[in-house]
Design a protein around this motif. Structure first.
Motif, PDB file in Angstrom:
ATOM      1  N   ASP A  77       7.241  36.789  34.392  1.00 28.61           N
ATOM      2  CA  ASP A  77       7.388  38.012  35.184  1.00 28.61           C
ATOM      3  C   ASP A  77       7.439  39.196  34.241  1.00 28.61           C
ATOM      4  OD1 ASP A  77       8.081  40.092  36.833  1.00 28.61           O
ATOM      5  OD2 ASP A  77       9.720  39.053  37.830  1.00 28.61           O
ATOM      6  N   ALA A  78       6.381  39.969  34.204  1.00 30.93           N
ATOM      7  CA  ALA A  78       6.301  41.103  33.285  1.00 30.93           C
ATOM      8  C   ALA A  78       7.359  42.165  33.580  1.00 30.93           C
ATOM      9  CB  ALA A  78       4.912  41.737  33.350  1.00 30.93           C
ATOM     10  N   GLY A  79       7.900  42.176  34.799  1.00 32.01           N
ATOM     11  CA  GLY A  79       8.907  43.176  35.150  1.00 32.01           C
ATOM     12  C   GLY A  79      10.325  42.760  34.835  1.00 32.01           C
ATOM     13  N   ASP A  80      10.512  41.526  34.377  1.00 35.30           N
ATOM     14  CA  ASP A  80      11.857  40.998  34.154  1.00 35.30           C
ATOM     15  C   ASP A  80      12.328  41.312  32.737  1.00 35.30           C
ATOM     16  OD1 ASP A  80      14.221  39.748  34.670  1.00 35.30           O
ATOM     17  OD2 ASP A  80      13.438  37.711  34.423  1.00 35.30           O
ATOM     18  N   LEU A 109       3.396  43.016  18.043  1.00 33.94           N
ATOM     19  CA  LEU A 109       3.152  44.308  18.683  1.00 33.94           C
ATOM     20  C   LEU A 109       1.769  44.835  18.329  1.00 33.94           C
ATOM     21  CD1 LEU A 109       6.624  46.057  18.266  1.00 33.94           C
ATOM     22  CD2 LEU A 109       5.488  45.530  20.437  1.00 33.94           C
ATOM     23  N   GLU A 110       1.381  44.643  17.068  1.00 35.53           N
ATOM     24  CA  GLU A 110       0.040  45.041  16.649  1.00 35.53           C
ATOM     25  C   GLU A 110      -1.011  44.193  17.350  1.00 35.53           C
ATOM     26  OE1 GLU A 110      -2.765  47.274  14.874  1.00 35.53           O
ATOM     27  OE2 GLU A 110      -0.617  47.569  14.476  1.00 35.53           O
ATOM     28  N   GLU A 111      -0.760  42.900  17.480  1.00 36.64           N
ATOM     29  CA  GLU A 111      -1.748  42.008  18.084  1.00 36.64           C
ATOM     30  C   GLU A 111      -2.012  42.338  19.544  1.00 36.64           C
ATOM     31  OE1 GLU A 111      -2.808  37.254  18.462  1.00 36.64           O
ATOM     32  OE2 GLU A 111      -0.910  37.876  17.571  1.00 36.64           O
ATOM     33  N   VAL A 112      -0.975  42.749  20.284  1.00 38.38           N
ATOM     34  CA  VAL A 112      -1.160  43.032  21.711  1.00 38.38           C
ATOM     35  C   VAL A 112      -1.480  44.496  21.977  1.00 38.38           C
ATOM     36  CG1 VAL A 112       0.374  41.138  22.328  1.00 38.38           C
ATOM     37  CG2 VAL A 112       1.302  43.469  22.218  1.00 38.38           C
ATOM     38  N   GLY A 113      -1.583  45.318  20.937  1.00 39.72           N
ATOM     39  CA  GLY A 113      -1.971  46.716  21.124  1.00 39.72           C
ATOM     40  C   GLY A 113      -0.847  47.656  21.496  1.00 39.72           C
ATOM     41  N   LEU A 114       0.411  47.290  21.168  1.00 40.97           N
ATOM     42  CA  LEU A 114       1.545  48.149  21.519  1.00 40.97           C
ATOM     43  C   LEU A 114       2.247  48.735  20.296  1.00 40.97           C
ATOM     44  CD1 LEU A 114       3.265  46.147  24.430  1.00 40.97           C
ATOM     45  CD2 LEU A 114       1.739  48.124  24.615  1.00 40.97           C
ATOM     46  N   ALA A 115       1.660  48.607  19.119  1.00 37.35           N
ATOM     47  CA  ALA A 115       2.311  49.114  17.911  1.00 37.35           C
ATOM     48  C   ALA A 115       2.590  50.615  18.015  1.00 37.35           C
ATOM     49  CB  ALA A 115       1.450  48.812  16.682  1.00 37.35           C
ATOM     50  N   GLY A 116       1.694  51.354  18.647  1.00 37.25           N
ATOM     51  CA  GLY A 116       1.855  52.797  18.746  1.00 37.25           C
ATOM     52  C   GLY A 116       2.938  53.248  19.705  1.00 37.25           C
ATOM     53  N   VAL A 117       3.442  52.333  20.548  1.00 37.78           N
ATOM     54  CA  VAL A 117       4.482  52.707  21.511  1.00 37.78           C
ATOM     55  C   VAL A 117       5.709  51.813  21.345  1.00 37.78           C
ATOM     56  CG1 VAL A 117       2.890  53.660  23.221  1.00 37.78           C
ATOM     57  CG2 VAL A 117       3.422  51.215  23.271  1.00 37.78           C
ATOM     58  N   ALA A 118       5.875  51.242  20.157  1.00 37.26           N
ATOM     59  CA  ALA A 118       6.950  50.281  19.915  1.00 37.26           C
ATOM     60  C   ALA A 118       8.332  50.869  20.169  1.00 37.26           C
ATOM     61  CB  ALA A 118       6.861  49.754  18.482  1.00 37.26           C
ATOM     62  N   ARG A 119       8.497  52.188  19.985  1.00 40.62           N
ATOM     63  CA  ARG A 119       9.820  52.804  20.146  1.00 40.62           C
ATOM     64  C   ARG A 119       9.966  53.546  21.477  1.00 40.62           C
ATOM     65  NH1 ARG A 119      12.491  51.752  15.709  1.00 40.62           N
ATOM     66  NH2 ARG A 119      11.342  51.383  13.761  1.00 40.62           N
ATOM     67  N   GLY A 124       9.374  53.174  30.998  1.00 38.41           N
ATOM     68  CA  GLY A 124       8.246  54.077  31.175  1.00 38.41           C
ATOM     69  C   GLY A 124       6.898  53.409  31.013  1.00 38.41           C
ATOM     70  N   PHE A 125       6.889  52.104  30.841  1.00 37.65           N
ATOM     71  CA  PHE A 125       5.631  51.374  30.659  1.00 37.65           C
ATOM     72  C   PHE A 125       4.942  51.136  31.993  1.00 37.65           C
ATOM     73  CE2 PHE A 125       6.185  48.853  26.425  1.00 37.65           C
ATOM     74  CZ  PHE A 125       6.403  50.040  25.748  1.00 37.65           C
ATOM     75  N   SER A 126       3.612  51.147  31.976  1.00 38.54           N
ATOM     76  CA  SER A 126       2.837  50.717  33.139  1.00 38.54           C
ATOM     77  C   SER A 126       2.880  49.196  33.214  1.00 38.54           C
ATOM     78  CB  SER A 126       1.387  51.185  32.999  1.00 38.54           C
ATOM     79  OG  SER A 126       0.759  50.492  31.929  1.00 38.54           O
ATOM     80  N   LEU A 127       2.391  48.634  34.322  1.00 37.51           N
ATOM     81  CA  LEU A 127       2.370  47.180  34.474  1.00 37.51           C
ATOM     82  C   LEU A 127       1.519  46.532  33.386  1.00 37.51           C
ATOM     83  CD1 LEU A 127       2.973  44.524  35.862  1.00 37.51           C
ATOM     84  CD2 LEU A 127       1.174  45.038  37.538  1.00 37.51           C
ATOM     85  N   LEU A 133       3.476  43.356  26.617  1.00 40.11           N
ATOM     86  CA  LEU A 133       4.773  43.076  25.999  1.00 40.11           C
ATOM     87  C   LEU A 133       5.215  41.642  26.281  1.00 40.11           C
ATOM     88  CD1 LEU A 133       7.212  44.130  24.406  1.00 40.11           C
ATOM     89  CD2 LEU A 133       8.192  44.888  26.599  1.00 40.11           C
ATOM     90  N   GLY A 134       5.002  41.189  27.522  1.00 41.74           N
ATOM     91  CA  GLY A 134       5.350  39.811  27.862  1.00 41.74           C
ATOM     92  C   GLY A 134       4.541  38.806  27.066  1.00 41.74           C
ATOM     93  N   ILE A 135       3.271  39.102  26.841  1.00 40.84           N
ATOM     94  CA  ILE A 135       2.430  38.228  26.022  1.00 40.84           C
ATOM     95  C   ILE A 135       2.920  38.241  24.579  1.00 40.84           C
ATOM     96  CG2 ILE A 135       0.098  37.938  25.090  1.00 40.84           C
ATOM     97  CD1 ILE A 135      -0.939  38.990  27.826  1.00 40.84           C
ATOM     98  N   ALA A 136       3.340  39.418  24.088  1.00 44.11           N
ATOM     99  CA  ALA A 136       3.888  39.504  22.727  1.00 44.11           C
ATOM    100  C   ALA A 136       5.120  38.613  22.584  1.00 44.11           C
ATOM    101  CB  ALA A 136       4.233  40.956  22.400  1.00 44.11           C
ATOM    102  N   ALA A 137       5.987  38.628  23.589  1.00 41.83           N
ATOM    103  CA  ALA A 137       7.195  37.791  23.553  1.00 41.83           C
ATOM    104  C   ALA A 137       6.833  36.312  23.537  1.00 41.83           C
ATOM    105  CB  ALA A 137       8.085  38.111  24.749  1.00 41.83           C
ATOM    106  N   ALA A 138       5.799  35.936  24.305  1.00 41.26           N
ATOM    107  CA  ALA A 138       5.368  34.534  24.337  1.00 41.26           C
ATOM    108  C   ALA A 138       4.810  34.097  22.983  1.00 41.26           C
ATOM    109  CB  ALA A 138       4.326  34.339  25.424  1.00 41.26           C
ATOM    110  N   LEU A 139       4.139  35.011  22.286  1.00 45.02           N
ATOM    111  CA  LEU A 139       3.527  34.695  20.991  1.00 45.02           C
ATOM    112  C   LEU A 139       4.515  34.751  19.832  1.00 45.02           C
ATOM    113  CD1 LEU A 139       0.236  36.806  21.280  1.00 45.02           C
ATOM    114  CD2 LEU A 139       0.477  34.342  21.651  1.00 45.02           C
ATOM    115  N   LEU A 140       5.690  35.325  20.053  1.00 41.92           N
ATOM    116  CA  LEU A 140       6.614  35.675  18.976  1.00 41.92           C
ATOM    117  C   LEU A 140       6.907  34.501  18.038  1.00 41.92           C
ATOM    118  CD1 LEU A 140       8.300  38.077  17.942  1.00 41.92           C
ATOM    119  CD2 LEU A 140      10.173  37.251  19.388  1.00 41.92           C
TER     120      LEU A 140
END
Length: 328
Positions: A77-80, A109-119, A124-127, A133-140
């Protein structure tokens, strides 16, 4: 490898999952399909040990319960997620729990394309950004087994292409990749094998091509300078023939070999003779027709145990997708 044996989950008088048995092997992207309410999310939660089955078992690499993010990564669940945290803080908390260095957070974060918004705060994120971000957590934890529930939701076309390539790369590395989705077109472009369920029961476990071939939408496309004559010949053999304009016909009820044989016998020239298999969507609609929870025109059903009971709905605040480095 994921092994499910006789898995059953009941909520009172309602059976959400009923005696499911299937295997998800490494080296493939396996699509997990079923109509809404089929029991997909309940099954995923039982595989992960989040819900206890009424009976049966589910194991990951022989273990009855996953042994942390180093062994299995999942996006359910990306919203959780906590909206007040930044993406970096969210992943750093997960990394600390399994003893991973901070550089691993930066890598995913770099792999999923979120490095520029890491902070930026997740609230405020879109779906689409939350999905990344959820995919990044799965890959961590760099796990050998990965499970994703509706990972395409909210992604823009660039994001969809990226995630297809990601899943294929993970499978090519020898990992076990299970992707639950209701989007037939996406599975047609992503999955190698399918597990299809309906009303909590197994409908099919096979290759994508094998499942699609079970649909009745198979046809033959034929082009000839004598379409009227060929149509008459094929109709006499019991085929259904549909003119497609010009010199083209679509034929159902006969194989391409039989069409070619009949044309040769009557000395009818052919420009093209091509078999067309049923689409995945056609096969899915036919084979799950008796397993859909709700159909258009059905009367409203009383509320019952929801497949996603207790789960928050994903929040969307802004455009559907985000490109790393966007100044928003």
């Amino acid at each position: 490898m994921i092994e499910v044996n006789g898995l059953t989950k009941r909520y009172g008088a309602v059976t959400a999952v009923n005696g499911l048995t299937f295997t998800v092997r490494p080296g493939h992207v396996t699509g997990f399909l079923g109509p809404n309410g089929a029991g997909k999310s309940t099954t995923l939660r039982m595989i992960l040990g989040l819900n206890r089955p009424t009976s049966g078992s589910a194991t990951i690499d022989g273990r009855p319960r996953p042994a942390g993010l180093r062994h299995v990564g999942a996006l359910l669940d990306a919203g959780d997620v906590h909206g007040g945290r930044t993406a970096d803080a969210h992943l750093r908390a997960l990394a600390r729990g399994i003893g991973l260095p901070r550089r691993r957070v930066a890598e995913v974060l770099e792999e999923v394309g979120l490095a520029g918004v890491a902070r930026r705060r997740i609230g405020g994120f879109s779906l689409g950004m939350r999905q990344r971000l959820g995919i990044a957590a799965a890959l961590l934890g760099d796990p050998p087994v990965l499970m994703f529930d509706e990972p395409i939701n909210g992604l823009d076309p660039e994001g969809v292409l990226w995630v297809r390539g990601l899943f294929r790369r993970l499978a090519a590395e020898g990992r076990t990749v299970l992707v639950s989705s209701h989007l037939m077109s996406e599975m047609e472009n992503t999955a190698d094998r399918l597990v299809v369920i309906g009303r909590g029961e197994l409908i099919a476990e096979e290759s994508l091509a094998g499942f699609a071939a079970r649909g009745t939408g198979a046809s033959v496309t034929v082009r000839t300078p004598d379409p009227a004559e060929l149509a008459a010949v094929l109709s006499l053999e019991g085929a259904q023939v549909r003119p497609e304009g010009g010199d083209a016909l679509t034929v159902t009820g006969l194989s391409a070999a039989r069409v070619g044989e009949l044309a040769h016998r009557r000395r009818i020239m052919l420009y093209e003779l091509a078999p067309r298999t049923a689409s995945l969507e056609q096969a899915f609609m036919e084979l799950t027709a008796g397993h859909a929870e709700h159909r258009a025109g059905d009367p409203p059903m009383p509320a019952g145990p929801a497949e996603h009971r207790g789960r928050r709905l994903p929040m969307t605040t802004g455009p559907a997708e985000h490109q790393a480095g966007d100044p928003r």
